[in-house]
Scaffold this motif. Structure first.
Motif, PDB file in Angstrom:
ATOM      1  N   THR A 249     113.710  75.821  74.049  1.00 13.92           N
ATOM      2  CA  THR A 249     112.744  76.353  75.025  1.00 13.92           C
ATOM      3  C   THR A 249     111.329  76.347  74.436  1.00 13.92           C
ATOM      4  O   THR A 249     110.623  75.348  74.525  1.00 13.92           O
ATOM      5  CB  THR A 249     113.163  77.757  75.490  1.00 13.92           C
ATOM      6  OG1 THR A 249     113.323  78.632  74.352  1.00 13.92           O
ATOM      7  CG2 THR A 249     114.482  77.699  76.250  1.00 13.92           C
TER       8      THR A 249
ATOM      9  N   LEU B 128     116.320  86.856  78.774  1.00 23.04           N
ATOM     10  CA  LEU B 128     116.129  86.554  77.355  1.00 23.04           C
ATOM     11  C   LEU B 128     115.179  85.383  77.214  1.00 23.04           C
ATOM     12  O   LEU B 128     115.348  84.356  77.867  1.00 23.04           O
ATOM     13  CB  LEU B 128     117.485  86.213  76.705  1.00 23.04           C
ATOM     14  CG  LEU B 128     117.449  85.767  75.247  1.00 23.04           C
ATOM     15  CD1 LEU B 128     117.035  86.928  74.335  1.00 23.04           C
ATOM     16  CD2 LEU B 128     118.828  85.238  74.820  1.00 23.04           C
ATOM     17  N   HIS B 129     114.170  85.550  76.353  1.00 23.29           N
ATOM     18  CA  HIS B 129     113.299  84.404  76.052  1.00 23.29           C
ATOM     19  C   HIS B 129     112.725  84.539  74.650  1.00 23.29           C
ATOM     20  O   HIS B 129     112.683  85.629  74.067  1.00 23.29           O
ATOM     21  CB  HIS B 129     112.187  84.250  77.100  1.00 23.29           C
ATOM     22  CG  HIS B 129     111.170  85.360  77.128  1.00 23.29           C
ATOM     23  ND1 HIS B 129     109.821  85.131  77.275  1.00 23.29           N
ATOM     24  CD2 HIS B 129     111.281  86.712  77.047  1.00 23.29           C
ATOM     25  CE1 HIS B 129     109.154  86.271  77.289  1.00 23.29           C
ATOM     26  NE2 HIS B 129     110.023  87.242  77.149  1.00 23.29           N
TER      27      HIS B 129
ATOM     28  N   ASP C  20     108.809  79.874  77.990  1.00 25.28           N
ATOM     29  CA  ASP C  20     109.132  81.298  77.911  1.00 25.28           C
ATOM     30  C   ASP C  20     109.030  81.896  79.308  1.00 25.28           C
ATOM     31  O   ASP C  20     108.831  81.177  80.292  1.00 25.28           O
ATOM     32  CB  ASP C  20     108.216  82.022  76.908  1.00 25.28           C
ATOM     33  CG  ASP C  20     106.739  81.888  77.244  1.00 25.28           C
ATOM     34  OD1 ASP C  20     106.401  81.694  78.437  1.00 25.28           O
ATOM     35  OD2 ASP C  20     105.904  81.973  76.329  1.00 25.28           O
TER      36      ASP C  20
ATOM     37  N   LEU D 173     117.944  78.903  70.646  1.00 27.26           N
ATOM     38  CA  LEU D 173     117.215  79.189  71.886  1.00 27.26           C
ATOM     39  C   LEU D 173     115.773  78.732  71.766  1.00 27.26           C
ATOM     40  O   LEU D 173     115.216  78.123  72.694  1.00 27.26           O
ATOM     41  CB  LEU D 173     117.268  80.690  72.180  1.00 27.26           C
ATOM     42  CG  LEU D 173     116.459  81.151  73.395  1.00 27.26           C
ATOM     43  CD1 LEU D 173     117.092  80.668  74.697  1.00 27.26           C
ATOM     44  CD2 LEU D 173     116.308  82.675  73.400  1.00 27.26           C
TER      45      LEU D 173
ATOM     46  N   THR E  51     117.250  82.629  81.426  1.00 25.09           N
ATOM     47  CA  THR E  51     116.461  82.123  80.300  1.00 25.09           C
ATOM     48  C   THR E  51     115.413  81.150  80.834  1.00 25.09           C
ATOM     49  O   THR E  51     115.507  80.696  81.976  1.00 25.09           O
ATOM     50  CB  THR E  51     117.336  81.376  79.267  1.00 25.09           C
ATOM     51  OG1 THR E  51     117.753  80.117  79.830  1.00 25.09           O
ATOM     52  CG2 THR E  51     118.549  82.187  78.859  1.00 25.09           C
TER      53      THR E  51
ATOM     54  N   TYR F  70     114.466  90.716  75.007  1.00 22.63           N
ATOM     55  CA  TYR F  70     115.710  90.796  75.785  1.00 22.63           C
ATOM     56  C   TYR F  70     115.702  92.046  76.648  1.00 22.63           C
ATOM     57  O   TYR F  70     115.363  93.135  76.172  1.00 22.63           O
ATOM     58  CB  TYR F  70     116.923  90.820  74.844  1.00 22.63           C
ATOM     59  CG  TYR F  70     118.251  91.041  75.533  1.00 22.63           C
ATOM     60  CD1 TYR F  70     118.729  90.134  76.468  1.00 22.63           C
ATOM     61  CD2 TYR F  70     119.032  92.163  75.229  1.00 22.63           C
ATOM     62  CE1 TYR F  70     119.950  90.330  77.101  1.00 22.63           C
ATOM     63  CE2 TYR F  70     120.260  92.370  75.844  1.00 22.63           C
ATOM     64  CZ  TYR F  70     120.713  91.443  76.787  1.00 22.63           C
ATOM     65  OH  TYR F  70     121.924  91.646  77.415  1.00 22.63           O
TER      66      TYR F  70
ATOM     67  N   LEU G 208     124.888  84.903  73.180  1.00 16.50           N
ATOM     68  CA  LEU G 208     124.092  83.674  73.179  1.00 16.50           C
ATOM     69  C   LEU G 208     124.797  82.571  72.398  1.00 16.50           C
ATOM     70  O   LEU G 208     124.859  81.416  72.847  1.00 16.50           O
ATOM     71  CB  LEU G 208     122.715  83.966  72.572  1.00 16.50           C
ATOM     72  CG  LEU G 208     121.693  82.833  72.559  1.00 16.50           C
ATOM     73  CD1 LEU G 208     121.411  82.335  73.971  1.00 16.50           C
ATOM     74  CD2 LEU G 208     120.399  83.303  71.887  1.00 16.50           C
TER      75      LEU G 208
ATOM     76  N   TYR H  45     112.271  87.174  69.733  1.00 10.69           N
ATOM     77  CA  TYR H  45     112.752  87.120  71.116  1.00 10.69           C
ATOM     78  C   TYR H  45     112.530  88.448  71.820  1.00 10.69           C
ATOM     79  O   TYR H  45     112.288  89.487  71.191  1.00 10.69           O
ATOM     80  CB  TYR H  45     114.238  86.758  71.159  1.00 10.69           C
ATOM     81  CG  TYR H  45     115.174  87.842  70.652  1.00 10.69           C
ATOM     82  CD1 TYR H  45     115.750  88.761  71.523  1.00 10.69           C
ATOM     83  CD2 TYR H  45     115.482  87.944  69.299  1.00 10.69           C
ATOM     84  CE1 TYR H  45     116.600  89.761  71.066  1.00 10.69           C
ATOM     85  CE2 TYR H  45     116.326  88.938  68.823  1.00 10.69           C
ATOM     86  CZ  TYR H  45     116.885  89.839  69.713  1.00 10.69           C
ATOM     87  OH  TYR H  45     117.714  90.837  69.250  1.00 10.69           O
TER      88      TYR H  45
END
Length: 434
Positions: free
Chosen positions: A360, A13-14, A375, A356, A71, A30, A409, A28
């Motif tokens: 990040t 996930l990012h 990412d 998130l 992540t 996934y 999450l 995002y």
């Protein structure tokens, strides 16, 4: 395929964008059963395991995590190295807290051995909590920066730090001068900025502890080295804001002090901003500056609630900061838990995907490092985490009830802490194993 490639199979996930701008669904990516391929310290591929596995050479090592989430590494946009030894100091608000606890603790960094010992503890705590990049305040002593960068360089970490500049309104044993702060900062810049994955930040503590002469020289440094960072504090506490008005009566407000001395810019990060107004948010956004949102310390010192929706309205870059030692945890997960509560108290919501993003890609954008970190895109530095779904019995049980990745999450951010971080990788190298 070169033998130095490695692959990591798990849920991946990012963030791709700010949910406030792109919407949740577009923000995002996934992969429920994904594969992350790393080569020479960078990510070379990301995708579904079923699609990428057949392309791997037989000798490529694949680490398979069956109940985990990978992540990007977390990014802490505001934290204090010298305050590691005073986390959880009782009973004061900002200005009294500085005099009672902070300044005596920071004085110990005149000793290089002490600085080296704390730098080692500090970096281990960051990595144990999944933080792979941090924007770090050292102390007024150049040796505090030396110790931190030496420890970070050994692990090839992407870190940013600077010597505090402070020439008034602090104990004599902890002040420099306008000239010495410039000279010492310049020497540190020449030695460390751009060395490996290290960067230097010009670091006036905050307006009340710097004379106009010192702030002028801070701005001069930024002009002399255009790719430097600048970090300081702003509008954290109402007494602090009033003090700034008294010290700089000729300026329109707190932000205008920094603006006047040419400290705003694309690599300038202002911690807290709890009491910023609309015009100040607009000016920060206009200059490409960023704010570090530090919910844990804002609660702990009773400073107030950061207005994230106002920042979003102006498209102001915002990262998350633990602000150790007013913040009481190195854990970004714990800090995001507090950030959610800050929004709840203001009648707003903080989605897990926005959280998130803040931890990040949002932090990377605040630091202008989104081409390198934040990412899991191919080409990015291989700074990533393996989060364990079974880190604690309660977390394991609760996640079995989760319906989708959004709920998983959010549960990780609500119940998670350092135990949740199974492994931390920096530039493709394992730097923490729980």
């Amino acid at each position: 395929m070169p033998a130095n490639r490695k692959a990591y199979r798990a849920a991946l996930l990012h963030s791709l964008a700010d949910p406030a701008e792109a919407g949740i669904e577009a923000s995002y990516e996934y992969f429920e059963d994904g594969l992350l391929v790393v080569e020479d310290g960078r990510i070379s591929a990301i995708g579904h395991a079923s699609e990428l596995l057949p392309s791997l050479a037989a000798d490529v090592e694949v680490s398979h995590y069956r109940d985990a989430l990978i992540t990007p590494g977390f990014i802490d946009t505001h934290i204090h190295l010298p305050q590691t030894g005073m986390v959880g100091a009782y009973g004061e608000q900002l200005l009294d807290w500085l005099n009672t606890y902070t300044f005596p603790c920071e004085s110990q960094f005149a000793d290089p051995a002490h600085a080296a010992e704390v730098a080692d503890i500090f970096i281990k705590e960051l990595l144990r909590n999944g933080t792979t990049t941090a924007l770090v305040f050292a102390s007024v002593h150049p040796q505090s920066v030396e110790a931190f960068f030496e420890a970070a360089q050994k692990l090839d970490l992407r870190m940013i730090a600077g010597k505090v500049m402070m020439d008034r309104n602090a104990p004599d044993y902890l002040t420099d001068s306008a000239e010495s702060s410039y000279t010492q900062s310049r020497a540190l810049i020449e030695r460390w900025h751009g060395k490996g994955r290290l960067h230097y930040a010009v670091t006036p503590r905050f307006a009340p502890t710097s004379t106009p002469e010192q702030l002028t020289l801070a701005g001069q440094l930024l002009g002399e080295y255009p790719d430097l960072y600048m970090q300081t504090h702003i509008s954290e506490n109402l007494q602090e804001i009033e003090w700034v008005r008294e010290l700089f009566p000729e300026r329109k407000g707190y932000l205008d002090v920094y603006d006047h001395y040419r400290l705003l810019g694309e690599r300038s990060v202002f911690a807290h901003g709890v009491h910023l107004c609309d015009d100040e948010c607009a000016r920060l956004a206009e200059t490409g500056s960023a704010v570090a949102f530090c919910p844990t310390s804002n609660f702990f010192l009773g400073s107030g609630l950061f207005n994230l929706p106002m920042a979003e309205k102006h498209r102001l870059n915002v990262g998350i900061g633990t602000d150790v030692g007013a913040g009481t945890s190195f854990s970004i997960l714990h800090t995001l838990n507090e950030a959610y509560k800050v929004m709840q108290l203001q009648g707003a919501r903080l989605s897990p995907f926005k959280s998130l993003y803040l931890a990040t890609l949002g932090g990377a954008r605040a630091l202008r490092l989104e081409e390198r970190i934040g990412d899991l895109r191919p080409g990015s530095d291989a700074d990533f985490l393996v989060l364990d779904y079974h880190a604690t019995p309660l977390l394991s049980y609760r996640l079995r009830q989760a319906r989708d990745i959004a709920e998983k999450l959010f549960v990780l951010m609500t119940l998670g802490d350092d135990r949740t971080v199974l492994q931390t990788y920096a530039a493709g190298r394992l730097v923490h194993q729980r």
